[in-house]
Each structure stands twice: as structure tokens, then as C-alpha cells.
Design an enzyme around this catalytic site. Structure first.
Site, short mmCIF file in Angstrom:
data_model
loop_
_atom_site.label_atom_id
_atom_site.label_comp_id
_atom_site.label_asym_id
_atom_site.label_seq_id
_atom_site.Cartn_x
_atom_site.Cartn_y
_atom_site.Cartn_z
CB CYS A 142 -1.01 0.05 1.33
SG CYS A 142 -1.98 -1.56 1.56
CG HIS A 274 -2.30 4.89 5.07
ND1 HIS A 274 -2.40 4.09 3.67
CD2 HIS A 274 -3.22 3.41 5.53
CE1 HIS A 274 -2.22 2.91 3.46
NE2 HIS A 274 -2.76 2.01 4.12
CD GLU A 285 -2.84 7.35 9.06
OE1 GLU A 285 -4.41 6.94 8.30
OE2 GLU A 285 -2.55 8.25 9.32
CE LYS A 306 -5.52 4.20 1.59
NZ LYS A 306 -3.94 5.36 1.57
CG PHE A 371 -0.81 -5.89 4.26
CD1 PHE A 371 -0.80 -7.18 3.12
CD2 PHE A 371 -1.37 -5.01 5.12
CE1 PHE A 371 -2.50 -7.07 3.85
CE2 PHE A 371 -2.90 -5.87 5.31
CZ PHE A 371 -2.74 -6.46 4.57
#
Lengths: 752, 351, 99
Positions: A142, A274, A285, A306, A371
Site C-alpha cells: 500500500c 493513510h 495514525e 480513502k 502490509f
């Protein structure tokens, strides 16, 4: 003094929130989500059915007819790539000076039901847009998209390219969806990062940014959109899928990025997070924000793109970089949507809930947490005027440790004996006889990771490294692989076919190409800058390049370069494999992992190490329309000619002739050899093994030969190394790596 | 071993092997409640801190520890048994990784025996140093102990992964901090200079309730954390059910052959937990079925959490299962599955 | 209960525990004999050192082996092999108590 300023002059994006930058930004600033219910019936198997999908018309309407037959990944990438190139106005950059760095997380399905090589998407984009310069496929899960922008800046700073297109792409794929569902990571509704935080949605898309030096942009009258002020990478070294709950990996990446940019936390106006929406990520975060910004944290707006488009995996970092550029250009922070009034009231940080906000903006940080525990942070700022700058420091970089795990032997002592005796591999590498890692970690590791961990441990021990905990925290890991874990990919794919609701989650966590790199970091406790390169047989030399650049930039003193690949089936016989011979059979695929410890010469000298060799220079060339021989020739031009030994990439297959012809022509007095006749084709590990063999030749006088070479494609037998002995010392060796039709690399190692 | 902490009035003391410890400060119910419901601070100064150093430190540690420490880094700790050549437990230790060598934290009161055992086995190239005169140990356990860590030391430390170790400081004092515990609740330990112990203790008791050894041992029993001084003795580790603190795949360590032989041999006695509404029976009380003796009580106490007696019995393997009704002394007992009390921490997130 | 009845009851539980241990060892590829795992040892953290990925695998394995879906249960079902046995095998009479 600062380094040469590098800027962004063009952007392109296609994702659920828009088919181009204009629509994308309009939807973001209007707070309009692109996440929708998935209509595809196959997805009815899952409870979670929301995703950031791109309507196919958006893609094909922006492609010429000739491109519409390509796979979805390539099509998404081409749309965004062309938008960026058109905006920047760089269609006329000379091919050799035009580079590409592409981030991609998922393997692209091939028509025959298997997978294309990871770098194929990059090759399609490069071919259409005329890029023949450096070409890198980065696959740090990612974080790949954001990582790509940083690497693009490096290619400019080293002078290898004048313009680099950096970006990321990933389509929505059923298997990946099943994997995330199996990990229980998906939200059953549209995701709500930083508020409800009950899971993520997947998405698809592509985004690109054109990166070039500020001085070049201004000289040609282009408008710089933003400066790539710096970037930082780190490894959590914690777990394959869960982020380090303390957030120290994320903190480290941000701090490194700010240091690279010459900025401090108080200079940051906005953070593009993120923000996947999973409880683990969102909690981590928040910790990172507090740790980096201290008491100021609640007044630094941070939002998640996102929330509009889902998690677009390899594209995410690039899409978010594009959003960050637009935020700077319009002095507007995009919102995080999905907040209820209660969630807003309960927030302890400023997530720019639901509505975009105009605000003064000069410095933006964009974060990605992947990941495998790979973290990337990118610092963008409004462009300034030209300024005085220096080049990347020239620092001597040496190879101090070798760790081969191959059919020829495990460890440099065994491999040296085998080479000297001219022996060939007897079977797959053996890891018996000792441990390489704590047992509790080892049992979670698949075969690829075990080989890579063993190789890394052996290289570390060969280098005689004894570092404190703090110093180990700064050691970088550059991981190279052509195809990742075949075992885990096959195992996962089978489990999804059998029942998409019962995927093999342990396998899934190992399907991402950077999983093994993350496993090496976790097992050896290394938290420095880290990336994963997937350019077929050229991956190892590109990874070495990254290591050298990292050391030159002062971001690390010690970097492990680890390459690993595995054969899909137990390897075939090696008799009949004679690289460069007309009658050779192609080398069967074989499993291997090879690690090298790469260090600054100062660091090595200070601890009394005896380096094998130093890295004199590296060079990479991207395929064009001049065929494989032309590609090799372009790669060789510009490399020093006083070479005592060339170790080529030949595998007994059709490109041997092209490579031999170019080498014998360009370096007529340099003996040529190859290793795949003794080991099989080990993918990226062959490149790393050849680097190790070159280092061995230089320091220890051990030379790899091609026994049985009688009928070479080009030249006479005397131009090749037929016996494991050379008349004189090897002071300089050239190693060639190859992903035929894509990228070729050349690395010159020299005596210290 | 004496505590460096000034003991509050009313504390009840006792001896656990070589250590003089506070068994109770106030009441068992209150201290146990702190461990299971809120946060308790534990005076672990009865544990010895023994340093293994020298060029052969890691090899030696590998030999004497039943679990694998080959790659134990300075940021990890782990729990292991130390066995003698007959496979009997010498002590259960927490191994703290250090930059060079490692520290072994003995069980409370078990340090003298451990030290003797280690010194007896150490050759050239290994230095065994008892650091207990300079270093001492506190613990913090409970479902909200992470909050105490945040208020007392540093919020970031609370979220440390399990069995992580960090070198840090408290109020200018260098400490070694670890996330590890005994009771199944969130647990942390602080290794600090003995000279600073009183200061840290005073700060800690403002945030958490001091709990004595009685409450601690009860909580440990409830989650089957072995209490060496009560459960070991002549029993082997299979009889104790302590297999999980031994890495049978590790190639070589003192006691391995004996353990393997016992594992390969016929199944002997095993341990199972039990509860009864009667008073907690004494250690050694016979376990009978139809009047026939089949085993005995290892150890039993009143469990505040169960509001009943809770203990361990040793019986033949074919009767060592939960869900049986047996007779212990005159009382009827029922055997249990572990954990006998579910830690509240398992359902409490760290925020 | 007579000693034979007790042995039979114990045997039923021990058999289920043995099945669970075999499943854990095989599914998670552990390098130990299943019988080395004790009925009462912790499975997380210390003990078998299972992590969150292992648990997800075990949910699937338990459903395949025992036909019981434990996905939404709280973590205490994995408190020990013996505890798990009680949840997957309804035939076992449990005398467990939890606070």
C-alpha cells in the site's frame, strides 16, 4: 547546502471519485464519495460489498482503440499516465532521459489464467510513452505509490534521468477482495476513516506525477505545481499485517521525510493520512500524529482520501500525492467524509470532517502504511525560486558481506568451494543444520521468506556486523523479487477458488510482493529505509542502486540488499544448460535467495571490516524499439571499459546471443561468464548471486566458469570463462542483469 | 532478600523461599480487585536480577534455559524454565535481552537457588553477576494498568507489543521497561536502580493499589501461570503441565534428555484445576474416588474471583480432565478448564 | 460417579482435546507433537504464542473440523485447549466458571 530542487509539473488520476484531476478535485472539495455497492454478482459472497470502483467507460473513453484490448491494469495506468504527461508537456523528452517508476501491489492476471510478470504494466506504459531510461517497478504494497514518487526524485538527483513519470496503479480484483474479507478488515458499509473506523473498502485506480528538476522546468517554461521536498521510508519490523501499535514506524518515516526535506514538524500545514478506516490503522495514525506534532497535533488538519475512493493499494500513495499537490495549489484541505456529529464531537484531532477547508498551505506530508510494515512519507511544498544546490554526495560504498542460499550451497564458504570445483547445483537450497531466526517467527514464514531470512542472516554474519539496537534500527533493507512467493500465491488462489469466504489468511499475508522484505526486517529487527523492487531479473541491480543512493544521501550507513525467488516446481536438470552456447537448453527455474551487505566505506573502515569490493558505478536502461541487443548496447555505453571479468545474465535461452554480441563488441578483451548453468534461473536471485560472485572474484580470486562451452553464439571459446581460473587478478568486474524486453542493468564492482 | 521499600503499617509479611515479602497490605479482596478490575502495583524486589555476561553468554544461556534465546534482542524479553539435569525445575525466569549478554529475573524468592545453579554450570567465557544489590523490580498489572503507565511514565509505552523491552527513563532515572506480567491482565515491569525504588513506589501508589504476594499468587493460579515454589518440587514438567515453558525442539539444553525420556515414557500423573464450595484444602490432601486414593492437592486457596476455593490436584493422566466430580479430603470438588477466571484485559482495549 | 464413569468422561474430553491439538499443529504447521500441548496452557502471547493471523486460520479450521462457527465469540474461547473443547463439542459437560 540543499540538493537540486525537484518539482512536479504534471498530474493524472483516474479513480472512483473522478476520471481526471479536475473531476477528482471537484468531487473531493464537494465531499462527494465515489464508493458504491459492488454490482458484480461474485462479490455477493461477501458481507462487505462496498468499493471504490471506476466505471469502465471512464477508462475506455480516454483510450485510443488500439489500447482497449489491454488488461484493466494497463488501461488504468495509461489513462492517468497520458494525462500527466500531457499536462506537463514532456512528450518530447529524449527516450534515454525519460524514466518510469511505477508502484503496483497486485500481480496482473494473464490471459492464460496465470500472472504477467510484475513489470509488464510498466513496460506497456513505457512503450506507449517512449520511455527508455531508468524503469522501476516498486511493490511496497500500500505504500508503493508514494514510494514511487520518492524514487523518481532519486533518479533525477543521480542524474540518470531528466524527467521521471512516477505513479501507481491497481484494479479491483476478486481474489484480493476475498483476502481482505478473510482478514476481517473490510467494513460492511462505506468506510469511515478516523470516525467509525470499522474497516476499509477496497478501491481501484491509477495516478501519475511528472517529476523533473526545477531548473529544467523553468528553463522550458513549464509551471511547477509542487516541489518534492523529501521522502522517508521505514520498516515496522513488527508483523506481516498488523501495524506496530506504538506507531513508531510511522513516526520514523515522517521524521525521516521531514529531515530529507530540511523541514521541521512545525512547518507542516496539512497531513494527508493513510486513513484506511481499520481500527488498527486509525488508532496507530492518531498516535503518530501526536508523537510527531506533540501539543500542536490537534491543530494540524489531517484527512483521508480513502474515505472517497477506498483503498486503491498500489495506486493509493500516488493518488494521495496528486491530492496533496492539488491541496497545495488550491490552498484547500480535502475533507474526510463519513463523520457523524457524534464522531466530530468525539474527535481529538482535526480530521477536516465532511467539508473541505481553505487554509494557507505551503507544506504537506502524505503518509502511507503498508502490509509487511513498510511505511512511506512524502513531503511536498509550494515551489520556490531557483536556489543554489549541490549534487548527491560522492560516497564510497562497499560490499562487506555475502549470504547466498542456493543449490550450490548455503553460505559463502560452501558456494566458494562449489564454484572453485566447477560443481553444479544438486537440488533446492538446504536450510537444515542451524537456525536463522527465533522459532516463533520462523514458523510463520513461507519458503521464500525462510530463504531470504537465512541469506540475510548469513550475509550479516559474513560481514562480521555487530550493531547496537539503535544502529540496527537504521539499517535499510532493499528487497528484490521477480515473482514473490509462488507457494503462497498458489495456496491463496486455490483457497479462494474452493471457497471465497474461507481464504487461507496466512497465505494472503504473504501474497503481497513485499511480504518477504517485511519478514527480513521483522526477523532481524531492522527498521531503516526499505523498499521492494519487482523488475524480473533486473531487480537485484535496481535494489543495489537504491541501496547506494540511500547511503550517498546519508539516510543509512548499512543496507541489506536481498533478492529471492522460488521455482514453481522442483527444478529440472541442469545438464545441457550452457549459457552462451548455441546448443544450450534453457536453464530451468530454481529457488534461491542471495543477500549482500552494502555499507559506506567509512562505516566499514571504522569497524575494521574487510570489504569484498566497492561499487564503482551502476546503470540501467529501459527497452525501446531497438531490440534486445540495442538495449544491452545502450546499457553498456557509458560504463567503464577497463573490465577484467563480465558476469552476464545469460540463461541458455534466446537472449544469450544478443547479450554476448553486445558484450564482445563493446568489451572485446573482457572475459564473459554466467552462473545459471550451475544454478538454474533463479530470477532476481541470479542477479544478486552474480553480484556476489563478482565481489568474490575481486577479493578472493574465485571465478565462476561455464564448463562445457564449445559452440558459442558469438566469438570463440577464448572470449569466455570456460575454467574456474583467470590469468590475472580481477580488479574490476561488470555484472549484467536482465528483464528481457524491459530493463537491463549493469553494475561495476572494483577492488578496494 | 529484603524489600528496599519502607513497608506500610499493617502489612502482613511472610517468607517465600529466600525472600521476605509483603503478603498483604490491606485485604486480599481489595488487592485482588485492583489486579483484576483496575490496576495494581507489585513490589517484586524479592526476585533476583542475575546478569549473564562474557564472550560465551549467549551459548551459556542457550544451554541453561529450556527455551530459545539465540536471537533475543535488547528489545525483547521472554519467560523460560531453568531445569536441572533430571529435568526438574530450578526456577522460572524472565529473560531480558540486552545489547550484550542478558538479565535473568528469578521468581520471587527463587534467586539464591537459581544463582547457585548457574554459577555451578558456568565455565570460562561466562560471567554470572548478581545485580540485585543495585537493581530492583516493580510490576504493574490490571486491565487499566496501561493508563497508569501513561500517567506515571509515558503513554507510548503502554501500547508496546507483548514482551517488548525499552530502555527509557523516569524522572531522570534510567529504567528498563517491559510489557510482561503474570496474571493474564495487561502487565508491565520496571527494572530500576535500588536507590530510586522508594521514589518510584511513592509515585506509583498514587496511581495504583499496592498488591501483595497473596493476591498476585491467586491471580497467577487463576490463569495457570506456574508458581514454582508451590508446584515444582519433585514433579517433572509434564506432571506440572509446564511444557509450554520448554522448547522441546531446541537441540540442546540442561534437562532436555530427561524431559524427552519422560515424554516418551508412559503417561504419569498430571495436574488439573478444581473448585469446591468447601474451604481450600491443604497441600497434600488426598484426592479419592470411591474411597480410593488417586492423587493429592498441590496447592489451593480461596479465590475471590470464583468466591469459592480454587486449587490444583495431581492425579493419573486418565483422570486429569475438566468436568469431573472427585473427592478431596471430605469435600466434593469439580475439575475445571483453564483459565479459571477470565482476565478482564482480554476484553478491554488499550486506548 | 464411579471411577470407570470418571475415566469415560475424562476420555471423552481428552479425545476432543487431542483432536484440537492435532488440528492446531497441522493447520499452523507447528514443529511439535500435538501431545506436547497441554490442555490448560495459554494459547496466546506466552504459551503457544498464537497471534491474530493464527486465530483467523483456526476459526476456519474449527468450522471445517467440528462444524462450529466461533467467529463472533470473544477471545476467552481460545483460553486453552480444554476451554475450546467445551465450545466445539456440545457433548462435553463443563464445570467451568469464569468471573
Amino acid at each position: 547546502m540543499a540538493l537540486r530542487p525537484v518539482v512536479i509539473t504534471g498530474i493524472g488520476v483516474i479513480c472512483a471519485a473522478g476520471r481526471d484531476p479536475e473531476e477528482f478535485w471537484a468531487r473531493l472539495t464537494a465531499g462527494e464519495s465515489g464508493i458504491t455497492a459492488v454490482a458484480d454478482e461474485r462479490f455477493a459472497a461477501f458481507e462487505a460489498r462496498y468499493a471504490g470502483q471506476v466505471p469502465t467507460e471512464w477508462i475506455d473513453d480516454q483510450l485510443p482503440d488500439t489500447d482497449r484490448g489491454l488488461d484493466r491494469t494497463a488501461r488504468l495506468a495509461l489513462v492517468a499516465a497520458r494525462q500527466a504527461v500531457a499536462m506537463a508537456g514532456v512528450a518530447d523528452v529524449p527516450g534515454e532521459r525519460f524514466g518510469l517508476v511505477l508502484g503496483k501491489c497486485q500481480a496482473t492476471p494473464a490471459a492464460d489464467g496465470g500472472y504477467q510478470p510484475m513489470h509488464a504494466t510498466g513496460d506497456v506504459v513505457a512503450a506507449r510513452l517512449g520511455m527508455r531510461g531508468p524503469r522501476i517497478l516498486v511493490s511496497t504494497a500500500c505504500a508503493a505509490g508514494g514510494n514511487a514518487v520518492g524514487l523518481a526524485k532519486d533518479k533525477i538527483l543521480t542524474g540518470e534521468a531528466d524527467v521521471v513519470l512516477a505513479g501507481g496503479v491497481d484494479p479491483l480484483l476478486f481474489g484480493t477482495y476475498a483476502g481482505f474479507a478473510g482478514l476481517q478488515a473490510l467494513s460492511s458499509g462505506p468506510c469511515a476513516p478516523y470516525s467509525r473506523s470499522d474497516g476499509l473498502n477496497l478501491g481501484e485506480g491509477a495516478a501519475f506525477l511528472v517529476v523533473e528538476p526545477l531548473d529544467r522546468a523553468l528553463a522550458r517554461g513549464a509551471v511547477p505545481l509542487a516541489e518534492v521536498a523529501g521522502y522517508g521510508l521505514s520498516a515496522d519490523a513488527y508483523h506481516a499485517t498488523a501495524p506496530d501499535p506504538t506507531g513508531r514506524g510511522g513516526v520514523s518515516a515522517m521524521r525521516r521525510a521531514l529531515a530529507d526535506a530540511g523541514l521541521a514538524a512545525e512547518d507542516v500545514d496539512y497531513v494527508n493520512g493513510h486513513g484506511t478506516g481499520t481500527p488498527a490503522n486509525d488508532a496507530m495514525e492518531k498516535k503518530v500524529m501526536r508523537a510527531v506534532f506533540g501539543e500542536r497535533a490537534a491543530s494540524v488538519p489531517t484527512s483521508s482520501i480513502k474515505s472517497f475512493i477506498g483503498h486503491t493499494l498500489g495506486a493509493a500513495g500516488a493518488v494521495e500525492a496528486v491530492a496533496s499537490v492539488l491541496a497545495l495549489r488550491t490552498a484547500t484541505a480535502p475533507p474526510t467524509i463519513g463523520f457523524t456529529d457524534e464522531a466530530i464531537a468525539a474527535s481529538t484531532l482535526d480530521f477536516v470532517p465532511n467539508a473541505a477547508r481553505e487554509m494557507p498551505m505551503t507544506v504537506v506530508v502524505s503518509n502511507n502504511y503498508a502490509f509487511g510494515g513498510n511505511n512511506a512519507a512524502l513531503v511536498l511544498r509550494t515551489p520556490g525560486p531557483l536556489r543554489e544546490h549541490t549534487g548527491l554526495p560522492e560516497r564510497d560504498v562497499v560490499v562487506t558481506g555475502l549470504g547466498p542460499v542456493t543449490g550450490l550451497g548455503t553460505g559463502i564458504a560452501e558456494v566458494t568451494s562449489a564454484i572453485a570445483a566447477g560443481q553444479a547445483s544438486a537440488g533446492p537450497p538446504s536450510l537444515d543444520g542451524r537456525t536463522f531466526a527465533p522459532r516463533s517467527l520462523w514458523r510463520h514464514m513461507n519458503n521464500l521468506s525462510r530463504m531470504a531470512i537465512a541469506a540475510s542472516r548469513l550475509a550479516w554474519e559474513d560481514a562480521g556486523l555487530k550493531l547496537s539496537r539503535a544502529a540496527s534500527d537504521a539499517v535499510g533493507v532493499m528487497f528484490a523479487t521477480a515473482a514473490g512467493s509462488v507457494e503462497s500465491t498458489d495456496g491463496f488462489d486455490e483457497s479462494v477458488l474452493a471457497n471465497p469466504n474461507k481464504p487461507a489468511v496466512l497465505s494472503f499475508s504473504n501474497v503481497v510482493l513485499n511480504a518477504t522484505g517485511g519478514a527480513v526486517c521483522q526477523t532481524l529487527g531492522l527498521r531503516g529505509p526499505t523498499t521492494t523492487i519487482c523488475n524480473g531479473g533486473a531487480s537485484a541491480s535496481i535494489a543495489l542502486d537504491c541501496a547506494v543512493e540511500t547511503i550517498r544521501a546519508g539516510k543509512a550507513e548499512v543496507v541489506l540488499v536481498v533478492a529471492a525467488d522460488e521455482a514453481p516446481e522442483p527444478g529440472g536438470a541442469l545438464d545441457g544448460v550452457t549459457p552462451y552456447d548455441r546448443d544450450s537448453a534453457p536453464a530451468p527455474k530454481a529457488s534461491a535467495a542471495v543477500a549482500l551487505v552494502v555499507e559506506s566505506a567509512e562505516h566499514a573502515a571504522a569497524r575494521g571490516a574487510t570489504p569484498y569490493a566497492r561499487v564503482v558505478t551502476t546503470r540501467h536502461a529501459g527497452a525501446g524499439d531497438d531490440g534486445e541487443r540495442g538495449l544491452v548496447e545502450r546499457n553498456l555505453s557509458g560504463l567503464p571499459a577497463d573490465i577484467d571479468l563480465v558476469i552476464g545474465s545469460a540463461t541458455g535461452a534466446r537472449h544469450d546471443a544478443d547479450e554476448a554480441a553486445a558484450v564482445l563488441d563493446g568489451l572485446p578483451s573482457s572475459p564473459l561468464t554466467a552462473s545459471t548453468g550451475l544454478t538454474g534461473d533463479c530470477g532476481s536471485a541470479t542477479g544478486a548471486l552474480n553480484l556476489a560472485l563478482a565481489a568474490l572474484a575481486i577479493r578472493d580470486g574465485v571465478v565462476t566458469a561455464i564448463p562445457g562451452l564449445e559452440n558459442p553464439h558469438t566469438g570463440g571459446v577464448e572470449s569466455y570463462v570456460a575454467k574456474p581460473v583467470l590469468p590475472g587478478a580481477v580488479r574490476r568486474a561488470l555484472v549484467l542483469t536482465a528483464a528481457p524486453g524491459s530493463v537491463r542493468g549493469g553494475v561495476v564492482l572494483g577492488a578496494v | 532478600m529484603e524489600s528496599p521499600i519502607a513497608q506500610p503499617a499493617g502489612a502482613v509479611h511472610g517468607d517465600i523461599l529466600e525472600a521476605r515479602v509483603a503478603l498483604r497490605y490491606t485485604t486480599l479482596a481489595e488487592e485482588y480487585g485492583a489486579i483484576r478490575e483496575r490496576a495494581a502495583v507489585l513490589d517484586l524486589s524479592g526476585a533476583r536480577i542475575i546478569e549473564i555476561g562474557g564472550a560465551d553468554a549467549v551459548d551459556f544461556a542457550q544451554r541453561v534455559l529450556a527455551r530459545d534465546v539465540e536471537y533475543l534482542t535488547a528489545e525483547r524479553c521472554m519467560t523460560s524454565l531453568v531445569l536441572d539435569a533430571d529435568g526438574r525445575v530450578v526456577d522460572q525466569v524472565v529473560v531480558w535481552g540486552r545489547e550484550t549478554g542478558m538479565l535473568l529475573e528469578s521468581s520471587v524468592g527463587g534467586g539464591a537457588r537459581l544463582l547457585e545453579h548457574l554459577t555451578g554450570l558456568a565455565g570460562d567465557g561466562v560471567e554470572i553477576t548478581d545485580r540485585s544489590a543495585e537493581l530492583t523490580l516493580f510490576g504493574l498489572e490490571g486491565p487499566y494498568s496501561w493508563g497508569v503507565v501513561g500517567r506515571l511514565i509515558d503513554g507510548e509505552l503502554a501500547a508496546l507489543p507483548f514482551e517488548s523491552v525499552v530502555d527509557t527513563e523516569w524522572d531522570g532515572v534510567p529504567i528498563v521497561f517491559a510489557r510482561t506480567g503474570f496474571t493474564g491482565e495487561y502487565g508491565y515491569k520496571v527494572l530500576l536502580p535500588r536507590t530510586e525504588a522508594q521514589r518510584l513506589w511513592d509515585a506509583a501508589v498514587a496511581e495504583a493499589v499496592p498488591a501483595g504476594q497473596e493476591a498476585l499468587e491467586l491471580a497467577m493460579l487463576e490463569v495457570r501461570q506456574p508458581l514454582v515454589h508451590r508446584e515444582a518440587g519433585a514433579a517433572d514438567i509434564l506432571e506440572m503441565g509446564a511444557n509450554w515453558l520448554v522448547d522441546i525442539t531446541k537441540e540442546d539444553f540442561v534437562g532436555r534428555d530427561a524431559v524427552l525420556a519422560a515424554f516418551a515414557g508412559p503417561e504419569g500423573m498430571r495436574t488439573v484445576g478444581f473448585t469446591t464450595s468447601a474451604d481450600a484444602p491443604a497441600a497434600g490432601t488426598p484426592v479419592t474416588v470411591d474411597g480410593e486414593r488417586i492423587g493429592e492437592v498441590v496447592h489451593a486457596v480461596h479465590s475471590v474471583g470464583l468466591d469459592a476455593a480454587l486449587g490444583l490436584i495431581r492425579v493419573p493422566a486418565d483422570l486429569a480432565a475438566a468436568g469431573l466430580r472427585l473427592t478431596v479430603g471430605d469435600a466434593e470438588v469439580t475439575t475445571l478448564t483453564s483459565p479459571y477466571v477470565t482476565p478482564k484485559s482480554w476484553s478491554t482495549p488499550i486506548i | 460417579m464411579t471411577i470407570d464413569e470418571l475415566r469415560a468422561t475424562a476420555a471423552a474430553r481428552r479425545e476432543t482435546c487431542a483432536r484440537i491439538k492435532r488440528m492446531i499443529v497441522s493447520r499452523l504447521d507447528l514443529p511439535i507433537e500435538p501431545e506436547w500441548i497441554t490442555d490448560d496452557q495459554p494459547l496466546f502471547g506466552r504459551g503457544l504464542e498464537l497471534d491474530s493471523l493464527d486465530v483467523l486460520e483456526l476459526y476456519v479450521a474449527i468450522e471445517a473440523e467440528f462444524g462450529v462457527a466461533l467467529y463472533d465469540s470473544d477471545m476467552s474461547v481460545f483460553g486453552s485447549v480444554s476451554r475450546l473443547a467445551g465450545h466445539v463439542d456440545p457433548a462435553l459437560t463443563l464445570a467451568e466458571t469464569s468471573a
